[in-house]
Write a protein that holds these residues in place. Sequence first.
Motif, short mmCIF file in Angstrom:
data_model
loop_
_atom_site.label_atom_id
_atom_site.label_comp_id
_atom_site.label_asym_id
_atom_site.label_seq_id
_atom_site.Cartn_x
_atom_site.Cartn_y
_atom_site.Cartn_z
N ASP A 62 -91.40 -83.96 -18.96
CA ASP A 62 -92.20 -82.73 -18.94
C ASP A 62 -93.70 -83.01 -18.81
OD1 ASP A 62 -89.83 -82.25 -21.17
OD2 ASP A 62 -90.10 -80.58 -19.79
N ARG A 63 -94.34 -82.17 -18.03
CA ARG A 63 -95.81 -82.16 -17.93
C ARG A 63 -96.24 -80.82 -17.34
NH1 ARG A 63 -98.08 -84.00 -12.98
NH2 ARG A 63 -96.51 -84.15 -11.35
N TYR A 64 -95.66 -79.77 -17.90
CA TYR A 64 -95.84 -78.42 -17.33
C TYR A 64 -97.31 -78.07 -17.11
CZ TYR A 64 -95.98 -73.44 -16.61
OH TYR A 64 -96.25 -72.21 -16.07
N SER A 65 -98.15 -78.30 -18.09
CA SER A 65 -99.55 -77.85 -17.96
C SER A 65 -100.27 -78.54 -16.83
CB SER A 65 -100.29 -78.09 -19.29
OG SER A 65 -99.85 -77.15 -20.23
N GLU A 66 -99.79 -79.71 -16.44
CA GLU A 66 -100.42 -80.42 -15.32
C GLU A 66 -99.99 -79.84 -13.97
OE1 GLU A 66 -100.73 -84.77 -17.59
OE2 GLU A 66 -99.36 -84.51 -15.88
#
Length: 343
Positions: free
Chosen positions: A320-324
Amino acid sequence: MTTQLPVLPAARDTRGRALHDLRISVTDRCNFRCVYCMPRAVFGPDHAFLPRAELLTFEEIARLTAAFARLGVEKVRLTGGEPLVRRELPELVRMLAGVPGVRDLTLTTNGVLLPRYAADLKAAGLHRVTVSLDADDDDTFGRMNDSRAPVSAVLEGIRAAEEAGLGPVKINMVVKRGWNEHAILSMARRFRGTGRVLRYIEYMDVGHTNGWRLDDVVSAEEILETVGAAFPLEPVPPAYSGEVATRYRYADGAGEIGVIASVSKPFCGDCTRARVSADGQLYTCLFATSGHDLRALVRGGVGHDELDAALNSIWAARDDRYSEIRTAETAQLPKVEMSYIGG
Ligand code: SF4
């Protein structure tokens, strides 16, 4: 005599991030209806909250927490909804305070029930609390939380927590353009010099019911400019890797503030947080669209080793790295609601 199970090597995900923080939602219910989390239009009188039988029991939560601790979790935060509406919560705190490996046991609350529970929570082993307060005038506060609770009730909760030894209390303020950005400075004035750390949170596209738009985000830069123009600030280095808030101190020594900038300054690179919902779903990101059913595992009679192996493989596969990668399109994804997994 409980068997002391071995602590396993710290689980790491596909980006090398360790599993360090566990956030446990103990209920999807709340006595507030904050516009950015539980808008009343969606979470109204007909909303079907989780029935009691579907909630993890305290024993199940304690068992899962022990397994996460064997995989490296040291910090456990209780959330909701509003965790203090879950009956006998001090009993759960007592159980979690005894879990080997848990060094930091905290709780996030809207504060109004703290006068009733603070002393019991402290006696049960809770270390500290974070209180949400989105403005310090009743009109703005009422608009943000869509309940009749006055600011004074939250301030009373903060005082009760500190008197019980759960301080210094951290204060979380979600800033939404057109709703409460005019309270940024008055909140800074209210808490500077008190030892309480005020953290400003950028409005996020959590879940899929708060009608999030990028235009409604007041960025960390704007917030810091607003505060810094009145009270000069200096950056403070992070206390540990994975710390969520970026920290600043007042140049005149009147304390600290923090900014949680998931939108303008993503911090996925060292995100060490796992979240478990009140009905036992494991989410590896706040903006996840699906979870892993841990309740079925524990109610299915799984053994400790199998449970640890299951958690380890879920975390090991995490990327996960949604905000990126957030876009206007991703913001529309059917993401899990914050009231369901906590912030
Ligand atoms: S967006 Fe997901 S991966 Fe990134 S910091 Fe938040 S919870 Fe962690």
